[in-house]
Design a protein around this motif. Structure first.
Motif, PDB file in Angstrom:
ATOM      1  N   TYR A 108     -14.938  36.194 -59.285  1.00 63.97           N
ATOM      2  CA  TYR A 108     -15.017  37.582 -58.829  1.00 63.97           C
ATOM      3  C   TYR A 108     -15.566  37.661 -57.414  1.00 63.97           C
ATOM      4  CZ  TYR A 108     -14.345  39.187 -63.664  1.00 63.97           C
ATOM      5  OH  TYR A 108     -13.853  39.430 -64.912  1.00 63.97           O
ATOM      6  N   ALA A 109     -16.515  36.830 -57.122  1.00 64.98           N
ATOM      7  CA  ALA A 109     -17.177  36.874 -55.816  1.00 64.98           C
ATOM      8  C   ALA A 109     -16.233  36.543 -54.667  1.00 64.98           C
ATOM      9  CB  ALA A 109     -18.365  35.914 -55.796  1.00 64.98           C
ATOM     10  N   THR A 156     -25.435  30.578 -62.555  1.00 57.52           N
ATOM     11  CA  THR A 156     -24.959  31.175 -63.802  1.00 57.52           C
ATOM     12  C   THR A 156     -24.141  30.239 -64.677  1.00 57.52           C
ATOM     13  OG1 THR A 156     -22.855  31.987 -62.907  1.00 57.52           O
ATOM     14  CG2 THR A 156     -24.800  33.418 -62.649  1.00 57.52           C
ATOM     15  N   GLY A 157     -23.511  29.253 -64.065  1.00 52.55           N
ATOM     16  CA  GLY A 157     -22.625  28.380 -64.820  1.00 52.55           C
ATOM     17  C   GLY A 157     -21.307  29.037 -65.189  1.00 52.55           C
ATOM     18  N   SER A 158     -20.984  30.168 -64.558  1.00 54.38           N
ATOM     19  CA  SER A 158     -19.799  30.937 -64.926  1.00 54.38           C
ATOM     20  C   SER A 158     -18.710  30.846 -63.853  1.00 54.38           C
ATOM     21  CB  SER A 158     -20.174  32.407 -65.120  1.00 54.38           C
ATOM     22  OG  SER A 158     -19.019  33.199 -65.273  1.00 54.38           O
ATOM     23  N   TYR A 159     -17.565  30.272 -64.240  1.00 47.98           N
ATOM     24  CA  TYR A 159     -16.417  30.243 -63.329  1.00 47.98           C
ATOM     25  C   TYR A 159     -15.907  31.655 -63.083  1.00 47.98           C
ATOM     26  CZ  TYR A 159     -16.157  25.237 -64.317  1.00 47.98           C
ATOM     27  OH  TYR A 159     -16.435  23.908 -64.441  1.00 47.98           O
ATOM     28  N   GLU A 160     -15.965  32.481 -64.106  1.00 41.44           N
ATOM     29  CA  GLU A 160     -15.457  33.851 -63.990  1.00 41.44           C
ATOM     30  C   GLU A 160     -16.262  34.653 -62.966  1.00 41.44           C
ATOM     31  OE1 GLU A 160     -14.300  37.645 -66.792  1.00 41.44           O
ATOM     32  OE2 GLU A 160     -15.000  35.801 -67.715  1.00 41.44           O
ATOM     33  N   GLN A 161     -17.590  34.577 -63.041  1.00 40.54           N
ATOM     34  CA  GLN A 161     -18.406  35.317 -62.074  1.00 40.54           C
ATOM     35  C   GLN A 161     -18.197  34.793 -60.658  1.00 40.54           C
ATOM     36  OE1 GLN A 161     -22.470  35.427 -63.353  1.00 40.54           O
ATOM     37  NE2 GLN A 161     -21.986  36.592 -65.184  1.00 40.54           N
ATOM     38  N   ALA A 162     -18.084  33.494 -60.520  1.00 42.53           N
ATOM     39  CA  ALA A 162     -17.833  32.919 -59.196  1.00 42.53           C
ATOM     40  C   ALA A 162     -16.468  33.359 -58.668  1.00 42.53           C
ATOM     41  CB  ALA A 162     -17.919  31.399 -59.260  1.00 42.53           C
ATOM     42  N   PRO A 195     -10.514  32.099 -62.093  1.00 37.49           N
ATOM     43  CA  PRO A 195     -11.465  31.120 -62.629  1.00 37.49           C
ATOM     44  C   PRO A 195     -10.921  29.687 -62.605  1.00 37.49           C
ATOM     45  CG  PRO A 195     -11.461  33.065 -64.004  1.00 37.49           C
ATOM     46  CD  PRO A 195     -10.335  33.221 -63.014  1.00 37.49           C
ATOM     47  N   ASP A 196      -9.609  29.527 -62.803  1.00 41.73           N
ATOM     48  CA  ASP A 196      -9.015  28.187 -62.768  1.00 41.73           C
ATOM     49  C   ASP A 196      -9.146  27.545 -61.392  1.00 41.73           C
ATOM     50  OD1 ASP A 196      -8.262  28.284 -65.431  1.00 41.73           O
ATOM     51  OD2 ASP A 196      -6.250  29.037 -64.984  1.00 41.73           O
ATOM     52  N   VAL A 197      -8.895  28.322 -60.351  1.00 39.00           N
ATOM     53  CA  VAL A 197      -9.007  27.807 -58.993  1.00 39.00           C
ATOM     54  C   VAL A 197     -10.463  27.450 -58.682  1.00 39.00           C
ATOM     55  CG1 VAL A 197      -8.792  28.395 -56.538  1.00 39.00           C
ATOM     56  CG2 VAL A 197      -6.956  28.969 -58.127  1.00 39.00           C
ATOM     57  N   VAL A 198     -11.379  28.311 -59.100  1.00 41.63           N
ATOM     58  CA  VAL A 198     -12.805  28.039 -58.872  1.00 41.63           C
ATOM     59  C   VAL A 198     -13.207  26.754 -59.597  1.00 41.63           C
ATOM     60  CG1 VAL A 198     -15.142  28.863 -59.321  1.00 41.63           C
ATOM     61  CG2 VAL A 198     -13.425  30.426 -58.428  1.00 41.63           C
ATOM     62  N   GLN A 199     -12.721  26.589 -60.821  1.00 42.41           N
ATOM     63  CA  GLN A 199     -13.059  25.385 -61.579  1.00 42.41           C
ATOM     64  C   GLN A 199     -12.540  24.131 -60.869  1.00 42.41           C
ATOM     65  OE1 GLN A 199     -11.498  25.286 -65.553  1.00 42.41           O
ATOM     66  NE2 GLN A 199     -12.721  23.523 -66.121  1.00 42.41           N
ATOM     67  N   LEU A 233     -20.774  30.727 -51.479  1.00 45.55           N
ATOM     68  CA  LEU A 233     -20.923  31.771 -52.488  1.00 45.55           C
ATOM     69  C   LEU A 233     -20.552  31.308 -53.900  1.00 45.55           C
ATOM     70  CD1 LEU A 233     -21.874  34.636 -52.826  1.00 45.55           C
ATOM     71  CD2 LEU A 233     -19.574  35.411 -52.242  1.00 45.55           C
ATOM     72  N   PRO A 234     -19.367  30.766 -54.125  1.00 44.00           N
ATOM     73  CA  PRO A 234     -19.057  30.338 -55.491  1.00 44.00           C
ATOM     74  C   PRO A 234     -19.934  29.178 -55.960  1.00 44.00           C
ATOM     75  CG  PRO A 234     -17.293  29.703 -54.016  1.00 44.00           C
ATOM     76  CD  PRO A 234     -18.221  30.597 -53.245  1.00 44.00           C
ATOM     77  N   THR A 235     -20.292  28.295 -55.034  1.00 37.35           N
ATOM     78  CA  THR A 235     -21.171  27.181 -55.388  1.00 37.35           C
ATOM     79  C   THR A 235     -22.518  27.701 -55.865  1.00 37.35           C
ATOM     80  OG1 THR A 235     -20.084  25.755 -53.773  1.00 37.35           O
ATOM     81  CG2 THR A 235     -22.261  25.088 -54.523  1.00 37.35           C
ATOM     82  N   HIS A 236     -23.067  28.642 -55.149  1.00 36.30           N
ATOM     83  CA  HIS A 236     -24.365  29.220 -55.522  1.00 36.30           C
ATOM     84  C   HIS A 236     -24.270  29.923 -56.883  1.00 36.30           C
ATOM     85  CE1 HIS A 236     -28.287  31.039 -55.080  1.00 36.30           C
ATOM     86  NE2 HIS A 236     -27.743  32.211 -55.368  1.00 36.30           N
ATOM     87  N   ILE A 237     -23.234  30.694 -57.083  1.00 38.19           N
ATOM     88  CA  ILE A 237     -23.072  31.420 -58.339  1.00 38.19           C
ATOM     89  C   ILE A 237     -22.914  30.450 -59.501  1.00 38.19           C
ATOM     90  CG2 ILE A 237     -21.564  32.984 -59.629  1.00 38.19           C
ATOM     91  CD1 ILE A 237     -21.113  34.438 -56.926  1.00 38.19           C
ATOM     92  N   LEU A 238     -22.136  29.388 -59.309  1.00 42.83           N
ATOM     93  CA  LEU A 238     -21.986  28.398 -60.377  1.00 42.83           C
ATOM     94  C   LEU A 238     -23.314  27.731 -60.714  1.00 42.83           C
ATOM     95  CD1 LEU A 238     -18.643  26.506 -59.691  1.00 42.83           C
ATOM     96  CD2 LEU A 238     -19.238  27.881 -61.670  1.00 42.83           C
TER      97      LEU A 238
END
Length: 59
Positions: A23-24, A15-21, A29-33, A7-12
């Motif tokens: 939320y999912a 969209t290129g957005s850590y914030e949107q990923a 956002p720091d952890v996702v990054q 899910l976060p991989t697809h969103i990134l």
């Protein structure tokens, strides 16, 4: 755990957005990054053009 990676991989990629990923998967956002940042598209201009094309096609 697989959905938590897909899910976060697809969103990134879309969209290129850590914030949107973040939320999912209900994380920061720091952890996702840190975990998924390598999947962020390098050519943001191409990503922006792709999104704009999708918007224009939908209109």
């Amino acid at each position: 755990m697989a959905l938590l990676d897909v899910l976060p991989t697809h969103i990134l990629k879309q969209t290129g957005s850590y914030e949107q990923a973040s939320y999912a998967i209900q994380d920061t956002p720091d952890v996702v990054q840190q975990r998924y940042g390598r999947f962020l598209p390098q050519d943001k201009a191409a990503l922006a053009a792709k999104i704009l094309n999708q918007v224009w096609q939908a209109a």
